[in-house]
Design a protein around this motif. Sequence first.
Motif, mmCIF file in Angstrom:
data_model
loop_
_atom_site.group_PDB
_atom_site.id
_atom_site.type_symbol
_atom_site.label_atom_id
_atom_site.label_comp_id
_atom_site.label_asym_id
_atom_site.label_seq_id
_atom_site.Cartn_x
_atom_site.Cartn_y
_atom_site.Cartn_z
ATOM 1 N N LEU A 22 0.830 -1.206 0.000
ATOM 2 C CA LEU A 22 0.000 0.000 0.000
ATOM 3 C C LEU A 22 0.865 1.257 0.000
ATOM 4 O O LEU A 22 0.610 2.196 -0.776
ATOM 5 C CB LEU A 22 -0.931 0.000 1.218
ATOM 6 C CG LEU A 22 -1.884 1.198 1.338
ATOM 7 C CD1 LEU A 22 -2.817 1.266 0.129
ATOM 8 C CD2 LEU A 22 -2.697 1.111 2.627
ATOM 9 N N LEU A 23 1.897 1.274 0.852
ATOM 10 C CA LEU A 23 2.788 2.433 0.921
ATOM 11 C C LEU A 23 3.533 2.622 -0.399
ATOM 12 O O LEU A 23 3.732 3.748 -0.854
ATOM 13 C CB LEU A 23 3.780 2.273 2.078
ATOM 14 C CG LEU A 23 4.741 3.445 2.317
ATOM 15 C CD1 LEU A 23 3.971 4.729 2.595
ATOM 16 C CD2 LEU A 23 5.685 3.127 3.485
ATOM 17 N N SER A 24 3.925 1.523 -1.025
ATOM 18 C CA SER A 24 4.615 1.586 -2.325
ATOM 19 C C SER A 24 3.706 2.208 -3.383
ATOM 20 O O SER A 24 4.143 3.053 -4.171
ATOM 21 C CB SER A 24 5.057 0.192 -2.774
ATOM 22 O OG SER A 24 5.965 -0.384 -1.874
ATOM 23 N N LEU A 25 2.450 1.786 -3.402
ATOM 24 C CA LEU A 25 1.493 2.320 -4.377
ATOM 25 C C LEU A 25 1.236 3.804 -4.151
ATOM 26 O O LEU A 25 1.237 4.597 -5.103
ATOM 27 C CB LEU A 25 0.167 1.548 -4.296
ATOM 28 C CG LEU A 25 0.186 0.124 -4.844
ATOM 29 C CD1 LEU A 25 -1.132 -0.594 -4.509
ATOM 30 C CD2 LEU A 25 0.401 0.130 -6.357
ATOM 31 N N VAL A 26 1.022 4.186 -2.897
ATOM 32 C CA VAL A 26 0.788 5.596 -2.565
ATOM 33 C C VAL A 26 1.996 6.441 -2.970
ATOM 34 O O VAL A 26 1.855 7.516 -3.571
ATOM 35 C CB VAL A 26 0.498 5.761 -1.053
ATOM 36 C CG1 VAL A 26 0.557 7.231 -0.638
ATOM 37 C CG2 VAL A 26 -0.866 5.173 -0.703
ATOM 38 N N SER A 27 3.192 5.930 -2.652
ATOM 39 C CA SER A 27 4.428 6.667 -2.950
ATOM 40 C C SER A 27 4.627 6.814 -4.443
ATOM 41 O O SER A 27 5.011 7.888 -4.926
ATOM 42 C CB SER A 27 5.632 5.950 -2.334
ATOM 43 O OG SER A 27 5.470 5.786 -0.950
#
Length: 219
Positions: A22-27
């Motif tokens: 999720l953090l990778s996608l948001v970033s």
Amino acid sequence: MIEFTLWDILRNLLLATRWTILLSLVSFIGGGIVGLIVMFMRISANRAVATAARAYIELFQGTPLLMQLFLAFFGLALMGMTVPAWLAAGLALILWTASFLAEIWRGCVEAIAKGQWEASASLGMGRIQQLRYVILPQALRIAIPPTVGFSVQVVKGTALTSIIGFVELTKAGTAVTNATFQPFTVYGLVALIYFALCWPLSKTSQVLERKLNVAHHNH
């Protein structure tokens, strides 16, 4: 003493992997939006705008991501702005990602032959029309492989967010190790999960690059 099976360990790590993804996608998505804006600023004919974009890129590329995460979390707290770890992590990674994507995309735009600009200008197109109809469609094809390749760095960069307490895969690995006293097993699984996330992206980048080279030679 509680006995932890391999499945117990893996299950806990996989739960944390969701946050890494999720953090990778948001970033990556957030960084892509900011990076696109910075890229347009960087190629702007306005010298002040281009200089500001270059300063932003050099600042975020020239300083460690670890320091940026630290400042986003603890620095804002010192200024009286208490932000949750996930928000500080997302903000820092978006700004860091944007600086690299902006440069990747700028390089792709500038790789288009100068004759393309001149030819479109001779047709009476303004700069925005030149970019929209002639330059960007060509630059997009060049940009896809390095952009996908950089996504691997974004995924691996999320591991550093553990310093500010964000519980992603690496932080979960530390917690599970403290509970199970099986560091080799736990971190071996952590490494395998990261590999499972990054390897398909890396291979996709290589395949796209090969296809792009073949298409270029055919033309």
